[in-house]
Write a protein that holds these residues in place. Structure first.
Motif, PDB file in Angstrom:
ATOM      1  N   ARG A 130      47.999  36.860  -2.660  1.00 11.82           N
ATOM      2  CA  ARG A 130      46.891  36.264  -1.911  1.00 11.82           C
ATOM      3  C   ARG A 130      45.801  37.308  -1.703  1.00 11.82           C
ATOM      4  N   SER A 146      41.812  38.180  -0.215  1.00  9.31           N
ATOM      5  CA  SER A 146      40.762  37.761   0.708  1.00  9.31           C
ATOM      6  C   SER A 146      39.486  37.462  -0.067  1.00  9.31           C
ATOM      7  N   ASP A 173      43.625  33.882   0.222  1.00  3.75           N
ATOM      8  CA  ASP A 173      43.990  34.002   1.630  1.00  3.75           C
ATOM      9  C   ASP A 173      43.040  33.148   2.457  1.00  3.75           C
TER      10      ASP A 173
END
Length: 436
Positions: free
Chosen positions: A31, A33, A235
């Motif tokens: 994941r 950002s 994310d």
């Protein structure tokens, strides 16, 4: 009826996910950002690499234009041997000297164009304009790549939301099926109620499969953007709610046609076109050059050998007629300049129109989020009431299914409105070439 029963059996055999379960995301990769996705997309983007290369090429062309004001320097050298018969000093007239003679020497030569009819100045202006266009093009490409990265990131988040809504649909369909079976057992419902509830569950499973397929596809696309050799997950953000822009609508509409990267690039190319016209017209004036040099050489009688000493020369070049090549180059430069000027004016109008469109889309999405949020709340309350009425025997199974469909559609509309807002905001930032 047999076909309907077969469809229900097939639908009931699909793997379901209850409301309390979470989708398996272990196969979606790490994941990342939003900031990481943007940074890695910029690092691996071929478009950004090409824009950076264009900036370097423009800087090199700018140095070349500056170099035309400086003299060119060259080192020359020569060495040779000859057995040609010569008559020279120390040789008795009439007698031949057939010995092998050698020659060697070196020299330093410099040349400078003293007058070019404005060609050098026009070429320097052209190089400056091309450099500005390359810089603006790099900014434009950078924000366009950031937009692609954000779209890929939001596509994955949207797919997660679709999976979540599909799971809720399955849970509601399972709950409705339970109600129908309970009423059938109590003798207050018919077999048709159970069949319709099972059909709704089958539809919910199909929607869940489609949502998971979308999630798998978007995560693979995001992995390509960030330079991964497999899928990449996104994310989740802390919030997807609208936030005020750094500039008001009037500021955005004023900034777009004045400072957008696409506008700056078009203006620079128009300036380059005008400089190209001036450079081509310099062919109608002569070019005056100054050359100077100094040679060191041995004393030799070889024909054409270097001679020690210095030399200074002025040369003038002026083509009187070259088969209309000069006129053709001027015409081509003027046409290119006219097209660049028209493109620059149109780009300004396009930037303003695009800013107006994106602002309208942004504001519509903001209002749509508020309306769809209320629709989700109302649809949820309506479903709760309808389910209670159905358990009491007042409502029908069609009322329950209709209410379930309305709730799911409201949640899908809310997901769409939120991500439409985020993409519109990112598109506006890409247009202006700045964060909002």
């Amino acid at each position: 009826m047999k076909a309907l029963a077969l469809l229900i059996v097939l639908g009931s055999s699909l793997p379901g996910t209850s409301q309390g379960q979470e989708p398996d995301t272990s196969a979606l990769g790490p994941r990342l950002s939003l900031e990481t996705v943007v940074a890695r997309t910029l690092a691996y983007s071929p478009g950004v690499a090409g824009a950076q290369g264009a900036v370097r090429d423009a800087a090199a062309a700018r140095r070349v234009a500056l170099g035309t004001y400086l003299p060119s320097l060259s080192v020359i050298s020569s060495a040779g041997w000859s057995d040609q018969t010569l008559t020279g000093v120390g040789v008795t007239p009439g007698l031949a000297s057939a010995g092998v003679m050698n020659t060697y020497g070196a020299g330093l030569v410099g040349a400078l164009d003293v007058f070019t009819g404005g060609r050098r100045g026009a070429q320097q202006s052209y190089a400056e304009a091309v450099t500005q266009a390359a810089d603006a093009g790099f900014v434009q490409q950078r924000y366009a790549t950031m937009l692609v990265a954000k779209q890929g990131y939001f596509d994955v988040l949207r797919a997660h939301e679709l999976v979540r809504v599909a799971m809720e649909f399955v849970a509601q369909a399972e709950l409705g099926l339970g109600y129908a079976r309970d009423r059938l057992a109590a003798g207050t419902a018919t077999r048709a109620d159970v069949l319709l509830a099972e059909l709704s569950l089958s539809t919910a499973h199909r929607q869940q499969l489609a949502a998971r397929d979308t999630l798998s596809t978007t995560s693979a696309a995001l992995g390509r953007l960030v330079g991964a050799n497999g899928p990449v997950d996104a994310d989740s953000l802390s919030t997807l709610e609208p936030a005020p822009l750094a500039l008001g609508d009037a500021g955005v509409l004023a900034l777009a046609p004045a400072a957008a990267p696409a506008v700056a690039q078009a203006q620079a190319l128009a300036s380059a076109g005008a400089a190209g016209v001036r450079a081509s017209k310099s062919q109608y004036l002569p070019t005056v050059s100054l050359g100077a040099g100094y040679n060191w050489a041995n004393q030799s009688g070889v024909p054409g050998a270097l001679r020690s000493g210095w030399v200074v020369a002025f040369t003038t070049s002026f083509p009187l007629f070259n088969g209309f090549v000069r006129e053709a180059s001027v015409t081509q430069a003027e046409v290119a300049a006219e097209v660049a000027t028209a493109t620059s004016a149109d780009t300004k109008r396009l930037a303003r129109a695009e800013a107006q469109r994106l602002l309208g889309r942004l504001h519509v999405a903001e209002q749509d989020i508020t309306l769809t949020r209320d629709a989700v709340r109302l649809a949820g309350e309506d479903l709760r009431v309808i389910q209670a009425r159905y358990r009491a025997g007042i409502a029908t199974i069609l009322d329950v299914l209709t209410s379930q469909t309305a709730l799911i559609q409201a949640e899908l509309d809310l997901v769409s409105a939120r991500f439409t807002y985020q993409v519109a905001r990112a598109s506006l930032e890409a247009l202006l070439g700045r964060d909002l």
